[in-house]
Scaffold this motif. Sequence first.
Motif, PDB file in Angstrom:
ATOM      1  N   ASP A   1     -48.199  -6.020  37.162  1.00 31.77           N
ATOM      2  CA  ASP A   1     -48.586  -6.604  35.878  1.00 31.77           C
ATOM      3  C   ASP A   1     -48.130  -5.702  34.726  1.00 31.77           C
ATOM      4  OD1 ASP A   1     -50.456  -4.532  35.671  1.00 31.77           O
ATOM      5  OD2 ASP A   1     -52.188  -5.811  36.033  1.00 31.77           O
ATOM      6  N   ALA A   2     -48.448  -6.116  33.510  1.00 27.37           N
ATOM      7  CA  ALA A   2     -47.990  -5.405  32.318  1.00 27.37           C
ATOM      8  C   ALA A   2     -48.508  -3.968  32.262  1.00 27.37           C
ATOM      9  CB  ALA A   2     -48.416  -6.164  31.063  1.00 27.37           C
ATOM     10  N   ARG A   3     -49.650  -3.722  32.891  1.00 23.40           N
ATOM     11  CA  ARG A   3     -50.201  -2.357  32.911  1.00 23.40           C
ATOM     12  C   ARG A   3     -49.658  -1.529  34.056  1.00 23.40           C
ATOM     13  NH1 ARG A   3     -56.296  -3.781  32.732  1.00 23.40           N
ATOM     14  NH2 ARG A   3     -56.299  -2.004  34.128  1.00 23.40           N
ATOM     15  N   GLY A   4     -48.768  -2.112  34.857  1.00 20.45           N
ATOM     16  CA  GLY A   4     -48.181  -1.376  35.967  1.00 20.45           C
ATOM     17  C   GLY A   4     -48.988  -1.438  37.251  1.00 20.45           C
ATOM     18  N   ARG A   5     -50.066  -2.244  37.278  1.00 19.79           N
ATOM     19  CA  ARG A   5     -50.852  -2.374  38.501  1.00 19.79           C
ATOM     20  C   ARG A   5     -50.029  -3.139  39.531  1.00 19.79           C
ATOM     21  NH1 ARG A   5     -56.312  -5.038  36.811  1.00 19.79           N
ATOM     22  NH2 ARG A   5     -54.751  -6.394  35.900  1.00 19.79           N
ATOM     23  N   LEU A   6     -49.982  -2.614  40.713  1.00 19.70           N
ATOM     24  CA  LEU A   6     -49.142  -3.203  41.753  1.00 19.70           C
ATOM     25  C   LEU A   6     -49.863  -4.261  42.581  1.00 19.70           C
ATOM     26  CD1 LEU A   6     -47.302   0.010  42.961  1.00 19.70           C
ATOM     27  CD2 LEU A   6     -46.511  -1.685  41.324  1.00 19.70           C
ATOM     28  N   LEU A   7     -51.092  -4.018  42.938  1.00 19.08           N
ATOM     29  CA  LEU A   7     -51.822  -4.968  43.778  1.00 19.08           C
ATOM     30  C   LEU A   7     -52.561  -5.974  42.895  1.00 19.08           C
ATOM     31  CD1 LEU A   7     -53.102  -2.646  46.634  1.00 19.08           C
ATOM     32  CD2 LEU A   7     -51.153  -4.196  46.633  1.00 19.08           C
TER      33      LEU A   7
END
Length: 196
Positions: free
Chosen positions: A116-122
């Motif tokens: 996602d835009a915040r860099g969260r992968l899962l």
Amino acid sequence: MPWGRQGAPEDPRVRIVEAASRCLAKYGLDRTSLAVIAREAGVSRQTIYKYFPTKDDIVAQALEKEASEASERLMAVASANSNAEDFVVDLCLSAIEEFGRNPAISPVISVLEHADARGRLLTPEVIAIARHYLEPILDYRPDRAQYLDEMTETYLRILLSLLTIEGPSSASPDSLRAYLRRVLVPALGLGATSPS
């Protein structure tokens, strides 16, 4: 699909996609060019352009084909078990083997693509994609249904770490199997000491 005398598909589109799959497995994504795919398929680059506008179009179809076939093999191996614990261990071992054979279809790629835009992968999207692999656990343990998303996230965290970080637990298939029974099974709330 129609096949020619030498085992190659007669449909050039199918032949090109299968050649791209072999190239991805042999050379990886970066070194798989249109020229390499054309040579492997036994067709000209012009023939490739007749069926596919870009290399990305061929690669996307080849990766979809490979991922689908790998998914079928994973589920066949894992579903041959008689309990949830063995199912999840065999699913993880088979996934590591499949993705080692063709890293281009690794879930690492899918997870990175869906960050996602915040860099969260899962992300919830990644969890939803992976959930169907763990759904057969509910045939053995319907009591775990409310935890399926959490179990999927945990499974992915462990699988991704095993695919990207080598350690003593993965030194041999036997040590990896024992590690998964000690760590993955209880982490998913399975086994004799399952939390509720």
